[in-house]
Design a protein around this motif. Structure first.
Motif, mmCIF file in Angstrom:
data_model
loop_
_atom_site.group_PDB
_atom_site.id
_atom_site.type_symbol
_atom_site.label_atom_id
_atom_site.label_comp_id
_atom_site.label_asym_id
_atom_site.label_seq_id
_atom_site.Cartn_x
_atom_site.Cartn_y
_atom_site.Cartn_z
ATOM 1 N N ALA A 239 0.836 -1.201 0.000
ATOM 2 C CA ALA A 239 0.000 0.000 0.000
ATOM 3 C C ALA A 239 0.875 1.257 0.000
ATOM 4 O O ALA A 239 1.886 1.322 0.712
ATOM 5 C CB ALA A 239 -0.917 0.006 1.214
ATOM 6 N N PRO A 240 0.503 2.252 -0.798
ATOM 7 C CA PRO A 240 1.236 3.523 -0.765
ATOM 8 C C PRO A 240 0.911 4.288 0.509
ATOM 9 O O PRO A 240 -0.041 3.960 1.220
ATOM 10 C CB PRO A 240 0.718 4.261 -1.997
ATOM 11 N N ASP A 241 1.698 5.317 0.791
ATOM 12 C CA ASP A 241 1.422 6.157 1.961
ATOM 13 C C ASP A 241 0.321 7.173 1.661
ATOM 14 O O ASP A 241 -0.427 7.564 2.558
ATOM 15 C CB ASP A 241 2.693 6.893 2.403
ATOM 16 N N ALA A 242 0.270 7.624 0.402
ATOM 17 C CA ALA A 242 -0.695 8.662 0.030
ATOM 18 C C ALA A 242 -1.162 8.445 -1.406
ATOM 19 O O ALA A 242 -0.380 8.016 -2.264
ATOM 20 C CB ALA A 242 -0.077 10.041 0.173
ATOM 21 N N ILE A 243 -2.444 8.734 -1.657
ATOM 22 C CA ILE A 243 -3.011 8.619 -2.999
ATOM 23 C C ILE A 243 -3.635 9.955 -3.386
ATOM 24 O O ILE A 243 -4.478 10.496 -2.662
ATOM 25 C CB ILE A 243 -4.076 7.515 -3.071
ATOM 26 N N ILE A 244 -3.221 10.477 -4.535
ATOM 27 C CA ILE A 244 -3.800 11.699 -5.091
ATOM 28 C C ILE A 244 -4.727 11.295 -6.226
ATOM 29 O O ILE A 244 -4.277 10.739 -7.229
ATOM 30 C CB ILE A 244 -2.704 12.649 -5.619
ATOM 31 N N VAL A 254 -11.689 4.562 -4.101
ATOM 32 C CA VAL A 254 -10.477 4.096 -3.426
ATOM 33 C C VAL A 254 -10.756 3.773 -1.960
ATOM 34 O O VAL A 254 -10.350 2.729 -1.437
ATOM 35 C CB VAL A 254 -9.365 5.168 -3.526
ATOM 36 N N ILE A 255 -11.471 4.666 -1.296
ATOM 37 C CA ILE A 255 -11.759 4.482 0.129
ATOM 38 C C ILE A 255 -12.603 3.233 0.352
ATOM 39 O O ILE A 255 -12.329 2.425 1.251
ATOM 40 C CB ILE A 255 -12.446 5.738 0.700
ATOM 41 N N ASP A 256 -13.630 3.038 -0.467
ATOM 42 C CA ASP A 256 -14.474 1.860 -0.311
ATOM 43 C C ASP A 256 -13.701 0.571 -0.579
ATOM 44 O O ASP A 256 -13.863 -0.428 0.132
ATOM 45 C CB ASP A 256 -15.683 1.945 -1.239
ATOM 46 N N GLU A 257 -12.876 0.565 -1.623
ATOM 47 C CA GLU A 257 -12.084 -0.620 -1.947
ATOM 48 C C GLU A 257 -11.104 -0.946 -0.827
ATOM 49 O O GLU A 257 -10.960 -2.120 -0.436
ATOM 50 C CB GLU A 257 -11.326 -0.401 -3.256
ATOM 51 N N ALA A 258 -10.452 0.065 -0.291
ATOM 52 C CA ALA A 258 -9.480 -0.142 0.786
ATOM 53 C C ALA A 258 -10.154 -0.746 2.017
ATOM 54 O O ALA A 258 -9.630 -1.698 2.619
ATOM 55 C CB ALA A 258 -8.815 1.182 1.140
ATOM 56 N N ARG A 259 -11.298 -0.252 2.360
ATOM 57 C CA ARG A 259 -11.993 -0.709 3.566
ATOM 58 C C ARG A 259 -12.607 -2.089 3.391
ATOM 59 O O ARG A 259 -12.473 -2.962 4.256
ATOM 60 C CB ARG A 259 -13.101 0.295 3.930
ATOM 61 N N GLU A 260 -13.288 -2.296 2.272
ATOM 62 C CA GLU A 260 -14.087 -3.505 2.108
ATOM 63 C C GLU A 260 -13.280 -4.743 1.759
ATOM 64 O O GLU A 260 -13.588 -5.844 2.219
ATOM 65 C CB GLU A 260 -15.157 -3.272 1.034
ATOM 66 N N ASN A 268 -5.385 6.273 8.560
ATOM 67 C CA ASN A 268 -4.221 5.813 9.323
ATOM 68 C C ASN A 268 -3.216 5.043 8.478
ATOM 69 O O ASN A 268 -2.001 5.177 8.666
ATOM 70 C CB ASN A 268 -4.677 4.945 10.506
ATOM 71 N N ASP A 269 -3.722 4.210 7.531
ATOM 72 C CA ASP A 269 -2.823 3.424 6.681
ATOM 73 C C ASP A 269 -2.492 4.148 5.370
ATOM 74 O O ASP A 269 -1.367 4.089 4.887
ATOM 75 C CB ASP A 269 -3.451 2.062 6.379
ATOM 76 N N ILE A 270 -3.494 4.777 4.785
ATOM 77 C CA ILE A 270 -3.294 5.529 3.536
ATOM 78 C C ILE A 270 -4.047 6.844 3.625
ATOM 79 O O ILE A 270 -5.221 6.859 4.005
ATOM 80 C CB ILE A 270 -3.818 4.754 2.304
ATOM 81 N N SER A 271 -3.379 7.935 3.270
ATOM 82 C CA SER A 271 -4.055 9.226 3.137
ATOM 83 C C SER A 271 -4.551 9.378 1.697
ATOM 84 O O SER A 271 -3.828 9.021 0.757
ATOM 85 C CB SER A 271 -3.098 10.374 3.488
ATOM 86 N N VAL A 272 -5.764 9.894 1.548
ATOM 87 C CA VAL A 272 -6.373 10.024 0.216
ATOM 88 C C VAL A 272 -6.907 11.442 0.032
ATOM 89 O O VAL A 272 -7.576 11.977 0.923
ATOM 90 C CB VAL A 272 -7.537 9.016 0.039
ATOM 91 N N VAL A 273 -6.626 12.040 -1.128
ATOM 92 C CA VAL A 273 -7.200 13.351 -1.457
ATOM 93 C C VAL A 273 -7.883 13.276 -2.815
ATOM 94 O O VAL A 273 -7.544 12.441 -3.667
ATOM 95 C CB VAL A 273 -6.134 14.477 -1.476
ATOM 96 N N GLY A 274 -8.867 14.138 -3.010
ATOM 97 C CA GLY A 274 -9.579 14.221 -4.279
ATOM 98 C C GLY A 274 -9.535 15.641 -4.820
ATOM 99 O O GLY A 274 -8.678 16.443 -4.448
#
Length: 335
Positions: A239-244, A254-260, A268-274
């Protein structure tokens, strides 16, 4: 008056005791007329059942009263709001929207032929990529065009844009507070002007921040492509540290895929921005850190720019850049 005979502006003028030009001014938005005259004309018009003839007005003014708006089915989810705003503001100026969709570059010639046939007064391109030689065709037909939220670097075009560079810099500054080592950039499609601009700006700024480990994947702006891109990455990589993400919709995917499917905690594991600030980005389940585009101001600027060029065709090309607002959500890990 004979039955079924159409009531003309001259009939209304005679009934109201005013000139025919006064009647015309009443029914043309933006023209000066006293309230007393307006009341007399409207009273007579309503009593006689008069309505102005749009075709006759077109012949007199040499304008169709129609503006072509070009969209793509791949447009961002905030484009219904944009289209609604465009229609509302054009209607206030007695212009009507003629909607065209363009999904396949091979359909450009047919699209342009339809636009020439309808003799529109101008064009607003909300979500369509045009090469500079295509934009030149509008000029050859004396039809002004305004590009909404996109640039064509090698062309002198009228554009209204959100400040992507400033917005992405603000997002990266938020991410860099945690000193992430590995970045993943999820771009929109390669044939999208906006996606290309946002991707290149992100890569350039990350270099300025001395970030060396940056990878890129391409989606299509959709929710599912955000999920697919992350799933594809995690098949072979940690997993990357951050996703742009190129937009908020992909960030939500991305958030739904990571969680589910991967038991990964955001942030905490990956920061995500849109980017865009769509309504769903603020939902409790997501609360994405993003840049909210000033949609109403962008639309007002685009409509104003087009109307100015319809009335004064010789105006030089212009670019207006408006600043978005940084929304600090809960998708970026706090230091």
């Amino acid at each position: 008056m004979a039955k079924n005979k159409k009531v003309t502006s001259y009939d209304v003028a005679r009934e109201a005791g005013v000139s025919q030009s006064a009647v015309s001014r009443v029914f043309r938005p933006g023209l000066s007329v006293s309230q007393k005259t307006r009341d007399k004309v409207m009273t007579a018009a309503n009593r006689m059942g008069y309505r102005p003839n749009a075709i006759a007005r077109m012949l007199i003014t040499k304008q169709s009263g129609m503006v072509a708006v070009i969209v793509s089915s791949r447009a961002n989810v905030n484009y219904p709001e944009v289209l609604s705003q465009v229609s509302k503001q054009l209607a206030a100026q007695n212009k009507r929207v003629l909607l065209f969709t363009l999904d396949d570059p091979d359909g450009v010639d047919e699209l342009f032929e339809q636009i020439w046939t309808f003799q529109v007064d101008g064009v607003i391109a909300l979500a369509a990529h045009f090469e500079s030689h295509r934009l030149a065709q509008f000029e050859e037909h004396d039809i002004p065009v305004v590009l909404y939220n996109r640039n064509v670097p090698d062309s002198m075009a009228n554009t209204v844009c959100c400040n992507h560079e400033l917005g992405i810099k603000q997002l990266i500054t938020e991410l860099e507070k945690n000193n992430p080592k590995k970045y993943l950039v999820l771009s929109g499609p390669k044939d999208s002007d906006v996606a290309n601009e946002r991707r290149e700006i992100a890569i350039s700024l990350l270099k300025q921040f001395d970030v060396e480990d940056v990878s890129i994947l391409y989606g299509d702006y959709s929710y599912q492509s955000g999920r697919d891109c992350l799933a594809k990455w995690l098949q072979k990589n940690p997993a990357p540290d951050a996703i742009i993400c190129s937009n908020d919709t992909m960030a939500i995917g991305v958030i739904d895929e990571a969680r589910e499917n991967h038991n990964i905690h955001i942030p905490n594991d990956i920061s995500v921005v849109g980017f865009d600030g769509i309504t769903s980005s603020a939902w409790l389940s997501y609360q994405i850190t993003t840049i909210k585009q000033p949609v109403e101001q962008l639309v007002k600027a685009a409509v104003a720019m087009l109307l100015e060029r319809i009335e004064t065709p010789d105006l030089p090309p212009e670019a207006r850049v408006l600043t978005g607002v940084l929304i600090k959500g809960n998708s970026v890990k706090r230091p």
